[in-house]
Write an enzyme that holds these catalytic residues in place. Structure first.
Site, PDB file in Angstrom:
ATOM      1  N   GLU A 223       3.330  13.982   3.993  1.00 23.33           N
ATOM      2  CA  GLU A 223       3.723  13.432   5.286  1.00 23.33           C
ATOM      3  C   GLU A 223       4.776  14.246   6.045  1.00 23.33           C
ATOM      4  O   GLU A 223       5.904  13.800   6.258  1.00 23.33           O
ATOM      5  CB  GLU A 223       4.184  11.982   5.117  1.00 23.33           C
ATOM      6  CG  GLU A 223       3.074  11.072   4.625  1.00 23.33           C
ATOM      7  CD  GLU A 223       3.454   9.591   4.606  1.00 23.33           C
ATOM      8  OE1 GLU A 223       4.653   9.267   4.730  1.00 23.33           O
ATOM      9  OE2 GLU A 223       2.539   8.764   4.466  1.00 23.33           O
ATOM     10  N   GLU A 330      -3.709   7.863   1.430  1.00 23.16           N
ATOM     11  CA  GLU A 330      -2.959   6.616   1.238  1.00 23.16           C
ATOM     12  C   GLU A 330      -3.553   5.544   2.128  1.00 23.16           C
ATOM     13  O   GLU A 330      -3.810   5.787   3.318  1.00 23.16           O
ATOM     14  CB  GLU A 330      -1.480   6.786   1.598  1.00 23.16           C
ATOM     15  CG  GLU A 330      -0.689   7.697   0.689  1.00 23.16           C
ATOM     16  CD  GLU A 330       0.793   7.750   1.066  1.00 23.16           C
ATOM     17  OE1 GLU A 330       1.235   6.837   1.823  1.00 23.16           O
ATOM     18  OE2 GLU A 330       1.492   8.675   0.623  1.00 23.16           O
TER      19      GLU A 330
END
Length: 396
Positions: A223, A330
C-alpha cells in the site's frame, strides 16, 4: 490493510488543504475539497477524487478515508517506456484463493523488537487447516526494518530471516504459494523510500534467498500512499529489476499502486503502472478493496450489497484494456448478512472476470488477532467462522 488493529487505526486528516496526491473527494467524504498550490482536486469516480498536478477547477465529491502523515517523496529516476503483457487466466476459475497472514509486521516503531512479544509469525497448525480445506496462497507480512536494519543495502538479519523462511517453507512444502509482503507502505523507518537504487539492491539480496522456490511470490511493498506517482512506478520497477537480476526468474511478482493500492481508484490513480516491464512476463497487479464507507476496512458495516462490485469494475476494465492480470490482495467484510452478500457479489464478479483476476486473499489470519472483526484464524476467528463456508465455494 492500512494499519493493523494492534498498531492502531489511522486518523483522518484535518488540514486546511489536501496535500499532493491525497484524496479530496468521493461519496461519503467529509474533508476539504481544495488542494495545495499546483494541485487540483480531480474526479476519479463516485467514491474517489485526488489532488493531482494541474490547475483545473476543483471537483467536489465525497468519501471519507484515513490518511497517514509522512515525509514528502523526493527525486526519482526516469520511467520505462515499454509495456509488458501477461497471459490471462482461464475464465470462470481462480488460480489462487487465500488468506493474508499478519504478525511479522506488528509492533510498528519498536525495532528490532522481540519475536513473541512485539511481533509474531503464522501458526503452522492454522496454516495446515486452511491448506487442508483448499486455500492455496498466503501473504506473509514482515517489516523491512527488522529484515534489513538501519540501511536497505546492508545484509539481512539472520534471525528474522530464519523465522520468515521457516514460515515460507512450511507453506510451500505443503503445496501452497507464499507471498512475501514488506508491509511498509513505501516507507522505511517512517520515511518515504526515495532511493530506488537501494530499493533494487534490497530486493536483489532478498530474492537470492528464494531463487529455487517457484512457489514464492514477491510483493514489492504494501500500500504505497500519498507519494509521487512517478516514484511509485520507479520503486516497483526497481524491485522487479532487483528480483530478476538475482536469478529469481520462476516467481510471480505482485506490484502495488499508490493510494493504498485501492481498486476503487486504480484506473484513475495508477494508470502509469501499465508501463512496468518484466523479462519473465510474470507481473500481477495487486489491488485492495474493502466494503465500508471509507474503503479502509475499519468498520463492520458495508455500504450496500453491490458496493464491492461497484468499486472494482473500473479496475476490471483497466486490466482487460491493458492486457494485464490482477489479484485482490486484501478484501473483507463484517460478520453480518449485508456484508456477506456484498462479499459474495464481489467474488462472483472477480470469478466471472477471471481472465483478468487471478484470485483474492482475505484480510486476515494470524495468531494475535483475538476478537478482531475480520479474523480468519482457525478455529474461532470471527471472519473464519462466519465466512469460511462461503469462501470455500470459490476455491481453485
Amino acid at each position: 490493510m492500512r494499519s493493523s488493529v494492534l498498531a492502531g487505526i489511522l486518523a483522518t486528516a484535518t488540514v486546511a488543504q489536501k496535500g499532493a496526491w491525497e484524496q479530496c473527494g468521493g461519496s461519503g467524504y467529509s474533508g476539504v475539497n481544495t488542494c495545495v498550490s499546483g494541485y487540483t482536486c480531480v474526479f476519479s469516480n463516485t467514491w474517489y477524487s485526488q489532488c493531482l498536478p494541474g490547475t483545473n477547477a476543483p471537483v467536489a465529491t465525497t468519501l471519507k478515508t484515513s490518511t497517514k502523515t509522512t515525509k514528502a517523496a523526493a527525486t526519482t529516476t526516469s520511467a520505462p517506456s515499454t509495456t509488458t503483457t501477461t497471459t490471462p487466466t482461464n475464465p470462470g476459475r481462480f488460480r489462487w484463493l487465500g488468506v493474508n497472514q499478519a504478525g511479522g509486521e506488528f509492533g510498528d516503531g519498536i525495532f528490532p523488537g522481540r519475536c513473541g512479544t512485539e511481533f509474531t509469525f503464522p501458526d503452522n497448525s492454522a496454516i495446515q487447516t486452511l491448506i487442508g480445506q483448499g486455500y492455496n496462497i498466503f501473504r506473509v507480512g514482515f517489516s523491512l526494518e527488522r529484515l534489513v536494519p538501519n540501511t536497505l543495502t546492508l545484509a539481512l538479519d539472520t534471525g528474522y530471516l530464519k523465522n520468515l523462511t521457516a514460515t515460507v517453507n512450511y507453506m510451500t512444502n505443503a503445496g501452497a504459494y507464499a507471498i512475501l509482503d514488506p508491509h511498509n507502505y513505501g516507507r522505511y523507518y517512517g520515511n518515504v523510500i526515495t532511493d530506488t537504487a537501494a530499493f533494487q539492491t534490497f530486493f536483489n539480496t532478498f530474492a537470492k534467498q528464494y531463487v529455487s522456490n517457484a512457489k514464492v511470490v514477491f510483493d514489492t511493498n504494501n500500500e504505497y500512499h500519498t507519494m509521487s506517482q512517478d516514484l511509485v512506478l520507479q520503486l516497483n520497477q526497481a524491485a522487479i529489476n532487483g528480483i530478476r537480476a538475482a536469478g529469481a526468474t520462476s516467481q510471480y511478482i505482485l506490484v502495488e499502486g499508490n493510494q493504498w493500492s485501492g481498486a476503487w481508484s486504480w484506473n484513475a490513480t495508477n494508470t502509469n503502472l501499465v508501463s512496468l516491464t518484466d523479462s519473465q512476463n510474470k507481473l500481477v497487479y495487486q489491488m485492495h478493496q474493502y466494503l465500508d464507507s471509507s474503503s479502509s476496512g475499519t468498520s463492520v458495516n458495508c455500504v450496500s450489497a453491490d458496493i464491492g462490485v461497484q468499486r472494482v469494475v473500473g479496475a476490471t476494465a483497466w486490466l482487460r484494456a491493458n492486457n494485464k492480470v490482477g489479484i485482490l490482495g486484501e478484501f473483507a467484510g463484517g460478520a453480518n448478512s449485508l456484508c456477506k452478500t456484498a462479499v459474495a457479489n464481489l467474488l462472483d464478479h472477480l470469478k466471472a472476470n477471471s481472465d483478468v483476476w487471478t484470485g483474492a486473499l482475505w484480510w486476515a489470519g494470524g495468531p494475535w488477532w483475538g476478537d478482531y472483526m475480520y479474523s480468519f484464524e482457525p478455529p474461532s476467528g470471527i471472519g473464519y467462522t462466519y465466512y469460511n463456508s462461503l469462501l470455500k465455494n470459490y476455491l481453485p
